[in-house]
Design an enzyme around this catalytic site. Structure first.
Site, PDB file in Angstrom:
ATOM      1  N   ALA A  87      -4.049  10.160  -5.447  1.00  0.00           N
ATOM      2  CA  ALA A  87      -2.892  10.129  -6.356  1.00  0.00           C
ATOM      3  C   ALA A  87      -2.075   8.888  -6.070  1.00  0.00           C
ATOM      4  O   ALA A  87      -2.122   8.353  -4.965  1.00  0.00           O
ATOM      5  CB  ALA A  87      -2.009  11.366  -6.127  1.00  0.00           C
ATOM      6  N   ASP A 134       6.223  19.201  -2.524  1.00  0.00           N
ATOM      7  CA  ASP A 134       7.452  19.986  -2.745  1.00  0.00           C
ATOM      8  C   ASP A 134       8.383  19.294  -3.741  1.00  0.00           C
ATOM      9  O   ASP A 134       9.320  19.911  -4.242  1.00  0.00           O
ATOM     10  CB  ASP A 134       8.180  20.259  -1.420  1.00  0.00           C
ATOM     11  N   GLU A 135       8.120  18.010  -4.023  1.00  0.00           N
ATOM     12  CA  GLU A 135       9.001  17.291  -4.959  1.00  0.00           C
ATOM     13  C   GLU A 135       8.921  17.862  -6.370  1.00  0.00           C
ATOM     14  O   GLU A 135       9.791  17.614  -7.194  1.00  0.00           O
ATOM     15  CB  GLU A 135       8.658  15.795  -4.965  1.00  0.00           C
ATOM     16  N   TYR A 160       6.953  10.523 -10.423  1.00  0.00           N
ATOM     17  CA  TYR A 160       5.928  10.961  -9.456  1.00  0.00           C
ATOM     18  C   TYR A 160       5.848  12.485  -9.446  1.00  0.00           C
ATOM     19  O   TYR A 160       4.770  13.071  -9.617  1.00  0.00           O
ATOM     20  CB  TYR A 160       6.257  10.427  -8.055  1.00  0.00           C
ATOM     21  N   GLY A 211      17.155   0.883  -9.713  1.00  0.00           N
ATOM     22  CA  GLY A 211      16.191   1.300 -10.733  1.00  0.00           C
ATOM     23  C   GLY A 211      16.216   2.763 -11.080  1.00  0.00           C
ATOM     24  O   GLY A 211      15.471   3.221 -11.930  1.00  0.00           O
TER      25      GLY A 211
HETATM   26  N1  NAD Z   1       2.659  11.641   2.098  1.00  0.00           N
HETATM   27  C1  NAD Z   1       3.420  12.668   1.776  1.00  0.00           C
HETATM   28  O1  NAD Z   1       4.544  12.821   2.276  1.00  0.00           O
HETATM   29  C2  NAD Z   1       2.933  13.705   0.808  1.00  0.00           C
HETATM   30  C3  NAD Z   1       3.629  14.943   0.713  1.00  0.00           C
HETATM   31  C4  NAD Z   1       3.146  15.906  -0.185  1.00  0.00           C
HETATM   32  C5  NAD Z   1       2.028  15.661  -0.943  1.00  0.00           C
HETATM   33  N2  NAD Z   1       1.395  14.448  -0.841  1.00  0.00           N
HETATM   34  C6  NAD Z   1       0.204  14.238  -1.673  1.00  0.00           C
HETATM   35  O2  NAD Z   1      -0.876  14.007  -0.777  1.00  0.00           O
HETATM   36  C7  NAD Z   1      -1.822  13.142  -1.362  1.00  0.00           C
HETATM   37  C8  NAD Z   1      -2.122  11.982  -0.450  1.00  0.00           C
HETATM   38  O3  NAD Z   1      -0.901  11.343  -0.109  1.00  0.00           O
HETATM   39  P1  NAD Z   1      -0.888  10.078   0.861  1.00  0.00           P
HETATM   40  O4  NAD Z   1       0.465  10.020   1.468  1.00  0.00           O
HETATM   41  O5  NAD Z   1      -2.099  10.090   1.720  1.00  0.00           O
HETATM   42  O6  NAD Z   1      -0.982   8.923  -0.228  1.00  0.00           O
HETATM   43  P2  NAD Z   1      -1.665   7.484  -0.148  1.00  0.00           P
HETATM   44  O7  NAD Z   1      -1.010   6.728  -1.237  1.00  0.00           O
HETATM   45  O8  NAD Z   1      -1.613   6.947   1.240  1.00  0.00           O
HETATM   46  O9  NAD Z   1      -3.179   7.779  -0.499  1.00  0.00           O
HETATM   47  C9  NAD Z   1      -3.615   8.075  -1.805  1.00  0.00           C
HETATM   48  C10 NAD Z   1      -5.030   7.557  -1.949  1.00  0.00           C
HETATM   49  O10 NAD Z   1      -5.501   7.924  -3.247  1.00  0.00           O
HETATM   50  C11 NAD Z   1      -6.241   6.834  -3.779  1.00  0.00           C
HETATM   51  N3  NAD Z   1      -6.160   6.873  -5.250  1.00  0.00           N
HETATM   52  C12 NAD Z   1      -5.033   6.780  -6.008  1.00  0.00           C
HETATM   53  N4  NAD Z   1      -5.342   6.819  -7.308  1.00  0.00           N
HETATM   54  C13 NAD Z   1      -6.697   6.930  -7.384  1.00  0.00           C
HETATM   55  C14 NAD Z   1      -7.612   7.013  -8.459  1.00  0.00           C
HETATM   56  N5  NAD Z   1      -7.198   6.928  -9.745  1.00  0.00           N
HETATM   57  N6  NAD Z   1      -8.932   7.133  -8.183  1.00  0.00           N
HETATM   58  C15 NAD Z   1      -9.371   7.182  -6.900  1.00  0.00           C
HETATM   59  N7  NAD Z   1      -8.548   7.095  -5.840  1.00  0.00           N
HETATM   60  C16 NAD Z   1      -7.221   6.972  -6.070  1.00  0.00           C
HETATM   61  C17 NAD Z   1      -5.581   5.574  -3.213  1.00  0.00           C
HETATM   62  O11 NAD Z   1      -6.496   4.495  -3.174  1.00  0.00           O
HETATM   63  C18 NAD Z   1      -5.144   6.038  -1.827  1.00  0.00           C
HETATM   64  O12 NAD Z   1      -6.090   5.708  -0.841  1.00  0.00           O
HETATM   65  C19 NAD Z   1      -1.223  12.733  -2.711  1.00  0.00           C
HETATM   66  O13 NAD Z   1      -1.773  13.583  -3.684  1.00  0.00           O
HETATM   67  C20 NAD Z   1       0.261  13.010  -2.551  1.00  0.00           C
HETATM   68  O14 NAD Z   1       0.859  13.299  -3.788  1.00  0.00           O
HETATM   69  C21 NAD Z   1       1.803  13.477   0.017  1.00  0.00           C
END
Ligand code: NAD
Length: 329
Positions: free
Chosen positions: A86, A130-131, A154, A286
């Site tokens: 994502a 949770d957002e 987001y 923004g």
């Molecule tokens: N980090 C947090 O605090 C948090 C909290 C709750 C939920 N999340 C969710 O956890 C997941 C991972 O978060 P993260 O912090 O590791 O994010 P991140 O941005 O570090 O990693 C996301 C990965 O997804 C890949 N990606 C994005 N779009 C893509 C697409 N169209 N096709 C293929 N790959 C794609 C990116 O290349 C990246 O490596 C996300 O779904 C995020 O919404 C994150």
């Protein structure tokens, strides 16, 4: 052998999840990624040497075709699918909402279509945030079945992804679990996120901007990344799937302590032996206003036997140490 498909495997949580799974299971893992600026190729090299990790380079904005060149690892069915891929940064979604709709809504749709047509028996985790609930008023803690009320692009696209996952479970009978996770932090997080920025600025003696509403700094239920990985594995093994009732198939994943971002910065200062400098920012560039507070209850996950093993302070100490070891100030 048990097979798991993980999207977003080279992102922050994805990297830690693959490490956790390689250590705690004997499963074969197929990682699917498009390798954007949030991803790291270096991380993937480590995994392929294990012999149990294979990589598929694919952008989920496009249909997933197991018959396409380079996608042969998708031809056999999976036992589990964990969907992490994502766009994940709120500020970037404010600048590029359509990009986030493409990655998070269309991307999830393409993943669900793949599951529906090619591996319909897999247990799937749609990993949310949770957002989606929006800012929690003082004293309110959201439960997994509460209604989404997203306040930024987001969060809205992640709520859309969740809604699709639920709809696919009910329409096509997919074995789906929807999770919502609090703010995850830990080593190797993308440097655009708040915790790595704060560590970097505190140790350089620079001012840390902290979002606030009416003079109150934002607070979050922070969760150390290894806890997030262990929660995912626990849900894969023990979690129920959606069945139309409120009881099953939805889990919040959360730390036990709500921490204000001022406290967080002060703790980082304590770990580094410096007095941090910070400034409350009411109107981040923004956008109108940030969400003041996120708060979710982890009760459902506790009931199936999971609690975070690593506390906030311990996780923060590990994170500060790793970041300082990784790059000199
Ligand atoms: N980090 C947090 O605090 C948090 C909290 C709750 C939920 N999340 C969710 O956890 C997941 C991972 O978060 P993260 O912090 O590791 O994010 P991140 O941005 O570090 O990693 C996301 C990965 O997804 C890949 N990606 C994005 N779009 C893509 C697409 N169209 N096709 C293929 N790959 C794609 C990116 O290349 C990246 O490596 C996300 O779904 C995020 O919404 C994150």
């Amino acid at each position: 052998m048990t097979r798991l498909l993980l999207t977003g495997c080279a992102g922050f949580i994805g990297y830690h999840l693959v490490s956790h799974l390689l250590e705690h299971t004997d499963w074969e893992i197929v990682g699917l990624e498009r390798l954007d600026e949030a991803a790291s190729l270096a991380k993937l090299g480590e995994f392929t040497r294990s012999g149990r990790f294979q990589f598929v380079w694919h952008d989920l904005r496009a249909t997933v075709r197991p018959d396409a060149v380079g996608c042969q690892k998708l031809r056999r069915e999976f036992d589990y699918v964990v969907h992490l891929a994502a766009g994940s940064h709120v500020d970037r979604s404010v600048r590029d909402p359509l990009g986030f709709i493409a990655d998070n809504v269309i991307g999830t749709g393409n993943l669900l279509e793949f599951v529906r047509h090619h591996t319909p028996e897999a247990k799937v985790i749609a990993f949310g945030t949770d957002e989606i609930f929006g800012s929690a008023p003082h004293g309110v803690t959201f439960r997994p079945h509460d209604r989404a009320n997203p306040m930024n692009p987001y969060a809205a696209t992640k709520a859309g992804a969740d809604a699709l996952a639920v709809a696919y479970a009910h329409t096509y009978g997919l074995r789906m679990v929807v999770t919502r996770c609090g703010n995850v932090f830990g080593p190797m997080q993308h440097p655009e996120k708040f915790v790595p920025i704060a560590i970097d600025r505190v140790r350089r003696g620079e001012l840390v901007p902290i979002h606030a509403v009416a003079g109150v700094p934002c607070s979050r239920l922070y969760l150390y990344v290894e806890n997030a990985a262990s929660a995912i594995l626990h849900i894969l093994r023990h979690g129920t799937t959606l069945d139309g009732t409120e009881e099953n198939g939805r889990y919040n994943i959360t730390g036990n302590e709500e921490v204000s971002n001022v406290e967080l910065v002060e703790k980082i200062g304590g770990l580094l032996g410096v007095t941090p400098r910070f400034q409350l920012v009411e109107n981040p560039p923004g956008r109108l206003r940030p969400d003041l507070r996120y708060s979710i209850s982890g009760e459902e996950l506790r009931r199936i036997g999971w609690d975070p093993a690593i506390g906030f302070d311990d996780g923060l100490a590990r994170t500060v140490e790793a970041q300082c070891a990784g790059s000199p100030p």
